[in-house]
Write a protein that holds these residues in place. Structure first.
Motif, PDB file in Angstrom:
ATOM      1  N   LEU A   1       0.839  -1.206   0.000  1.00 44.25           N
ATOM      2  CA  LEU A   1       0.000   0.000   0.000  1.00 44.25           C
ATOM      3  C   LEU A   1       0.866   1.245   0.000  1.00 44.25           C
ATOM      4  N   ARG A   2       1.960   1.204   0.751  1.00 45.56           N
ATOM      5  CA  ARG A   2       2.862   2.360   0.813  1.00 45.56           C
ATOM      6  C   ARG A   2       3.380   2.711  -0.576  1.00 45.56           C
TER       7      ARG A   2
ATOM      8  N   PRO B   1       1.187  11.467   7.329  1.00 49.63           N
ATOM      9  CA  PRO B   1       0.051  12.167   7.940  1.00 49.63           C
ATOM     10  C   PRO B   1      -1.273  11.848   7.255  1.00 49.63           C
ATOM     11  N   LEU B   2      -1.247  11.695   5.921  1.00 49.48           N
ATOM     12  CA  LEU B   2      -2.466  11.346   5.202  1.00 49.48           C
ATOM     13  C   LEU B   2      -2.957   9.958   5.596  1.00 49.48           C
TER      14      LEU B   2
ATOM     15  N   ARG C   1      -4.483  10.056   8.969  1.00 46.70           N
ATOM     16  CA  ARG C   1      -5.780  10.729   8.891  1.00 46.70           C
ATOM     17  C   ARG C   1      -6.857   9.790   8.355  1.00 46.70           C
ATOM     18  N   LEU C   2      -6.489   8.907   7.416  1.00 47.83           N
ATOM     19  CA  LEU C   2      -7.453   7.991   6.822  1.00 47.83           C
ATOM     20  C   LEU C   2      -7.472   6.620   7.506  1.00 47.83           C
ATOM     21  N   GLY C   3      -6.706   6.476   8.586  1.00 49.05           N
ATOM     22  CA  GLY C   3      -6.785   5.269   9.395  1.00 49.05           C
ATOM     23  C   GLY C   3      -6.125   4.038   8.813  1.00 49.05           C
ATOM     24  N   ILE C   4      -5.100   4.209   7.999  1.00 46.32           N
ATOM     25  CA  ILE C   4      -4.428   3.033   7.413  1.00 46.32           C
ATOM     26  C   ILE C   4      -2.936   3.022   7.730  1.00 46.32           C
ATOM     27  N   GLU C   5      -2.509   3.797   8.731  1.00 45.00           N
ATOM     28  CA  GLU C   5      -1.078   3.876   9.015  1.00 45.00           C
ATOM     29  C   GLU C   5      -0.491   2.536   9.445  1.00 45.00           C
ATOM     30  N   ASP C   6      -1.323   1.644  10.000  1.00 45.92           N
ATOM     31  CA  ASP C   6      -0.823   0.349  10.489  1.00 45.92           C
ATOM     32  C   ASP C   6      -0.751  -0.717   9.405  1.00 45.92           C
ATOM     33  N   VAL C   7      -1.252  -0.439   8.210  1.00 52.50           N
ATOM     34  CA  VAL C   7      -1.262  -1.465   7.150  1.00 52.50           C
ATOM     35  C   VAL C   7      -0.484  -1.029   5.910  1.00 52.50           C
ATOM     36  N   LEU C   8       0.311   0.013   6.030  1.00 48.78           N
ATOM     37  CA  LEU C   8       1.006   0.551   4.859  1.00 48.78           C
ATOM     38  C   LEU C   8       1.958  -0.450   4.211  1.00 48.78           C
TER      39      LEU C   8
ATOM     40  N   THR D   1      -5.809   8.045  -0.291  1.00 45.71           N
ATOM     41  CA  THR D   1      -4.527   8.612   0.134  1.00 45.71           C
ATOM     42  C   THR D   1      -3.638   8.882  -1.078  1.00 45.71           C
ATOM     43  N   ARG D   2      -3.543   7.903  -1.971  1.00 45.34           N
ATOM     44  CA  ARG D   2      -2.748   8.081  -3.195  1.00 45.34           C
ATOM     45  C   ARG D   2      -3.258   9.265  -4.015  1.00 45.34           C
ATOM     46  N   ALA D   3      -4.575   9.391  -4.120  1.00 45.03           N
ATOM     47  CA  ALA D   3      -5.172  10.469  -4.914  1.00 45.03           C
ATOM     48  C   ALA D   3      -4.859  11.847  -4.354  1.00 45.03           C
TER      49      ALA D   3
END
Length: 255
Positions: free
Chosen positions: A104-105, A128-129, A132-139, A157-159
């Motif tokens: 995902l990263r 930070p994005l 904010r979108l709640g996916i920092e733990d699955v990057l 997030t990509r967009a």
């Protein structure tokens, strides 16, 4: 001055032998203000996908113009279109359009990689994005390892990585379950509140009820539009449902 101005768009498709013509859009005109959240609705075959493709500079109209911040994107040379999309537009698709061989990263970094940005700049923008979108733990997971909702939030997030003037969403809740749909619509509402301009094509009355304005397309023409005003999401939902009934039964929107 509006951020996006659509003027007298027409699109005619010709058969391979040129014997028949299909007019997908007829004299479509509307504008979108900075920070507005617009939903576009219509039955299959109404022309809304053709309209979105033209707004995304993926197709060119037969006539008419599309101005984004005063630049007519219908006149852009082919060699400039990809860069224009990357620098000015963000895209969210029903099927996510994530690369399964990338984490995902790395999917999120892709627009900045193509723009030649430095790794530290990508990380500073993405983290930070993602939080904010709640996916920092699955990057660091791959698309096939996460839920549909997480994939769609990664796509959002990509967009947003290149700070687009306009976020274009094509049926963004179409592949999501009800919980993930609610979460994504909350994300879109928060982005709108923060000032992001959003244009979403959708079949979903629920998704459209979160927008500040809904534009209805029928047979390639603008049929009607609804403004939120002080309406709640529930009230907006009912107004949209009533208009869709008129659209499908051939009633008069002024009745």
């Amino acid at each position: 001055m509006a951020m996006l101005e659509v003027n007298c768009l027409e699109k005619i498709y010709k058969t391979r032998l040129g014997g028949n013509q299909v007019q997908a859009l007829w004299d479509v005109s509307f504008s979108v203000e900075q920070g507005e959240y617009l939903a576009i609705m219509g039955e299959s075959g109404s022309g809304k996908t053709t309209l979105l493709n033209i707004l995304a500079a993926l197709d060119r109209p037969t006539s008419g113009s599309v101005l984004l911040d005063g630049c007519d994107i219908t006149d852009l040379p082919e060699k400039e279109i990809s860069k224009f999309r990357r620098d000015h537009l963000g895209f969210v698709f029903q099927d996510f359009n994530l690369l399964d061989t990338f984490s995902l990263r790395d999917n999120i970094y892709l627009p900045m990689v193509l723009a030649g940005k430095k790794p530290e700049e990508m990380k500073a923008k993405a983290e930070p994005l993602a939080k904010r979108l709640g996916i920092e733990d699955v990057l660091d997971k791959f698309p096939y390892e996460v839920s549909g909702g997480q994939k769609q939030r990664a796509a959002v997030t990509r967009a947003l990585m290149m700070d687009p003037e306009l976020l274009l969403a094509d049926e963004p809740t179409g592949a999501l379950d009800s919980k993930a749909t609610d979460e994504l619509l909350q994300v879109f509402s928060e982005l709108h509140t923060a000032g992001q301009t959003i244009l979403m094509v959708t079949h979903s009355t629920k998704a459209a009820s979160h927008a500040s304005r809904v534009l209805f397309i029928k047979d390639g023409e603008v049929f009607h539009q609804l403004y939120r005003g002080n309406s709640t999401n529930e009230e907006m939902y009912q107004k949209i449902a009533n208009t869709l009934t008129l659209l499908t039964t051939g009633g008069d929107e002024n009745e």
